[in-house]
Design an enzyme around this catalytic site. Sequence first.
Site, short mmCIF file in Angstrom:
data_model
loop_
_atom_site.label_atom_id
_atom_site.label_comp_id
_atom_site.label_asym_id
_atom_site.label_seq_id
_atom_site.Cartn_x
_atom_site.Cartn_y
_atom_site.Cartn_z
CB CYS A 1 -9.31 4.97 0.44
SG CYS A 1 -7.66 5.31 1.10
N GLY B 1 -2.89 9.06 -3.86
CA GLY B 1 -4.14 9.57 -4.45
C GLY B 1 -3.98 10.71 -5.44
CB CYS C 1 -3.05 0.59 -2.47
SG CYS C 1 -3.05 2.33 -2.91
CG ASP D 1 -1.79 1.22 1.35
OD1 ASP D 1 -2.39 1.59 0.33
OD2 ASP D 1 -1.89 1.82 2.44
#
Length: 267
Positions: A183, A43, A73, A10
């Site tokens: 998320c 992001g 992720c 992640d």
Amino acid sequence: MKGKIIGVFDSGVGGLTVLKELVKLMPQCSYIYFADTLNCPYGPKGSNEIIRLSKVITEFLIKQGCTTIVIACNTATAAAIDLLRANYPIPFVGMEPAVKPAALCTKTKSIGVLATKGTFKGRLYQETTSKYASNIKVCYRVGSGLVELVEQGKSNSEEAKDLLKKYVNPMLQESIDHLVLGCTHYPFFIPILKEILPESIDIIDPAPAVAKQTNRIIGDNNCDYAEKPFVKFFSSGSTQTLKNLVSEIEQGSKITFRNKEFIEYPL
Ligand code: DGL
């Protein structure tokens, strides 16, 4: 080496919410978790950069002996899973916002989705939404700032509560009855979300489904059990938040990350 090693990665500590479900379901396996703390958050990054980082991490995990990789992720899955599958000869399991179950179960015909900008831009999200949610209202929102709060160990703070209220209040006005957590960092906010949302709203975390899917891929039948299962935690930055959250998970859910080790490993 005897025993399966599952790689999990992640942008930071968010994937721990997935690792927890994997260990719960498959305690006999060994795990290597990679948190790209140094480059977090993913992001707002462009997809080329996320693909580059995902490849570097994948190669590291394969070198460490991982034979299956869980991309814990949503943002990295959206940007890189097709490329990773095409380039490396091992199975990859990815994350996807759980729009489908929410859309199939909603009674108010209105659902909320909270995710990163990268996830909303991805093909997977677009396709799933148009396939399953074209006749319902989807109130989606980029959770700017939320990942950073989790990384700073502030998922239980007033700051987090205020920011979450700002994101979910407009969804409540649209009468959502499901909130999809798109998320892997966001399940750390479930205690606060339960305080600020009416009880009637279902909060959907796809992690248990992803653990089941990984289990199916690995195959129960000829699972080669590790004699001494371990969980190694690597971070490209500080391991402090990882350590704190791992011990919170162990205390709160009675899960043991066996023979654990924390290692700082700059990419
Ligand atoms: N846990 C990542 C996800 O599921 C966080 C993305 C980020 O680093 O912004 O999307």
